[in-house]
Design a protein around this motif. Structure first.
Motif, PDB file in Angstrom:
ATOM      1  N   ALA A 108      44.800  -5.338  77.189  1.00  0.00           N
ATOM      2  CA  ALA A 108      43.501  -5.901  77.563  1.00  0.00           C
ATOM      3  C   ALA A 108      42.675  -4.879  78.339  1.00  0.00           C
ATOM      4  O   ALA A 108      41.468  -4.744  78.123  1.00  0.00           O
ATOM      5  N   PHE A 109      43.312  -4.159  79.244  1.00  0.00           N
ATOM      6  CA  PHE A 109      42.608  -3.127  79.997  1.00  0.00           C
ATOM      7  C   PHE A 109      42.102  -2.034  79.081  1.00  0.00           C
ATOM      8  O   PHE A 109      40.976  -1.555  79.227  1.00  0.00           O
ATOM      9  N   LEU A 110      42.900  -1.632  78.124  1.00  0.00           N
ATOM     10  CA  LEU A 110      42.503  -0.595  77.170  1.00  0.00           C
ATOM     11  C   LEU A 110      41.288  -1.034  76.365  1.00  0.00           C
ATOM     12  O   LEU A 110      40.328  -0.270  76.211  1.00  0.00           O
TER      13      LEU A 110
ATOM     14  N   ALA B 160      35.571  -0.652  75.368  1.00  0.00           N
ATOM     15  CA  ALA B 160      34.374  -1.416  75.037  1.00  0.00           C
ATOM     16  C   ALA B 160      33.241  -1.181  76.036  1.00  0.00           C
ATOM     17  O   ALA B 160      32.079  -1.083  75.645  1.00  0.00           O
ATOM     18  N   PHE B 161      33.574  -1.103  77.328  1.00  0.00           N
ATOM     19  CA  PHE B 161      32.522  -1.037  78.338  1.00  0.00           C
ATOM     20  C   PHE B 161      32.323   0.350  78.942  1.00  0.00           C
ATOM     21  O   PHE B 161      31.319   0.585  79.608  1.00  0.00           O
ATOM     22  N   ARG B 162      33.238   1.257  78.738  1.00  0.00           N
ATOM     23  CA  ARG B 162      33.124   2.623  79.243  1.00  0.00           C
ATOM     24  C   ARG B 162      33.578   3.617  78.178  1.00  0.00           C
ATOM     25  O   ARG B 162      34.560   4.337  78.365  1.00  0.00           O
ATOM     26  N   PRO B 163      32.890   3.673  77.043  1.00  0.00           N
ATOM     27  CA  PRO B 163      33.367   4.538  75.949  1.00  0.00           C
ATOM     28  C   PRO B 163      33.331   6.031  76.293  1.00  0.00           C
ATOM     29  O   PRO B 163      34.189   6.783  75.838  1.00  0.00           O
ATOM     30  N   ASP B 164      32.355   6.456  77.098  1.00  0.00           N
ATOM     31  CA  ASP B 164      32.290   7.879  77.450  1.00  0.00           C
ATOM     32  C   ASP B 164      33.488   8.296  78.286  1.00  0.00           C
ATOM     33  O   ASP B 164      34.105   9.334  78.039  1.00  0.00           O
ATOM     34  N   GLU B 165      33.818   7.479  79.283  1.00  0.00           N
ATOM     35  CA  GLU B 165      34.965   7.796  80.122  1.00  0.00           C
ATOM     36  C   GLU B 165      36.269   7.698  79.339  1.00  0.00           C
ATOM     37  O   GLU B 165      37.194   8.491  79.541  1.00  0.00           O
ATOM     38  N   ALA B 166      36.357   6.720  78.426  1.00  0.00           N
ATOM     39  CA  ALA B 166      37.569   6.563  77.618  1.00  0.00           C
ATOM     40  C   ALA B 166      37.791   7.787  76.731  1.00  0.00           C
ATOM     41  O   ALA B 166      38.924   8.269  76.605  1.00  0.00           O
ATOM     42  N   SER B 167      36.719   8.296  76.146  1.00  0.00           N
ATOM     43  CA  SER B 167      36.884   9.477  75.299  1.00  0.00           C
ATOM     44  C   SER B 167      37.260  10.696  76.134  1.00  0.00           C
ATOM     45  O   SER B 167      38.016  11.554  75.686  1.00  0.00           O
ATOM     46  N   GLY B 168      36.757  10.774  77.356  1.00  0.00           N
ATOM     47  CA  GLY B 168      37.144  11.866  78.245  1.00  0.00           C
ATOM     48  C   GLY B 168      38.616  11.817  78.603  1.00  0.00           C
ATOM     49  O   GLY B 168      39.299  12.847  78.641  1.00  0.00           O
ATOM     50  N   VAL B 169      39.126  10.614  78.861  1.00  0.00           N
ATOM     51  CA  VAL B 169      40.545  10.456  79.185  1.00  0.00           C
ATOM     52  C   VAL B 169      41.410  10.849  77.998  1.00  0.00           C
ATOM     53  O   VAL B 169      42.399  11.576  78.148  1.00  0.00           O
ATOM     54  N   VAL B 170      41.034  10.401  76.811  1.00  0.00           N
ATOM     55  CA  VAL B 170      41.808  10.738  75.617  1.00  0.00           C
ATOM     56  C   VAL B 170      41.765  12.239  75.362  1.00  0.00           C
ATOM     57  O   VAL B 170      42.782  12.854  75.021  1.00  0.00           O
ATOM     58  N   GLY B 171      40.608  12.842  75.562  1.00  0.00           N
ATOM     59  CA  GLY B 171      40.495  14.289  75.384  1.00  0.00           C
ATOM     60  C   GLY B 171      41.363  15.053  76.367  1.00  0.00           C
ATOM     61  O   GLY B 171      42.011  16.041  76.009  1.00  0.00           O
ATOM     62  N   SER B 172      41.404  14.594  77.606  1.00  0.00           N
ATOM     63  CA  SER B 172      42.238  15.249  78.618  1.00  0.00           C
ATOM     64  C   SER B 172      43.719  15.105  78.283  1.00  0.00           C
ATOM     65  O   SER B 172      44.483  16.070  78.417  1.00  0.00           O
ATOM     66  N   LEU B 173      44.121  13.916  77.854  1.00  0.00           N
ATOM     67  CA  LEU B 173      45.523  13.708  77.475  1.00  0.00           C
ATOM     68  C   LEU B 173      45.902  14.572  76.276  1.00  0.00           C
ATOM     69  O   LEU B 173      46.978  15.175  76.255  1.00  0.00           O
ATOM     70  N   ALA B 174      45.016  14.634  75.288  1.00  0.00           N
ATOM     71  CA  ALA B 174      45.299  15.455  74.106  1.00  0.00           C
ATOM     72  C   ALA B 174      45.392  16.929  74.489  1.00  0.00           C
ATOM     73  O   ALA B 174      46.252  17.653  73.982  1.00  0.00           O
TER      74      ALA B 174
END
Length: 52
Positions: free
Chosen positions: A12-14, A19-33
């Motif tokens: 649910a958090f994911l 949904a509400f913070r797509p820019d930050e979510a993509s940044g987190v995924v980019g950092s993890l990758a």
């Protein structure tokens, strides 16, 4: 029971985060990758040096 609650809560958090913070979510995924890629490069260099 607790594992199921934590799993659904994490999911649910994911969904909320994407949904509400797509820019930050993509940044987190980019950092993890990037971190995973750096680790893979480190292992590759280690095994290359081990063989040669």
């Amino acid at each position: 029971m607790l594992k199921k609650i934590l799993t659904w809560g994490g999911l649910a958090f994911l969904v909320f985060f994407v949904a509400f913070r797509p820019d930050e979510a993509s940044g987190v995924v980019g950092s993890l990758a990037g971190g995973i890629l750096d680790a893979a490069n480190g292992f590759a260099a280690f095994f290359t040096n081990l063989v040669t």
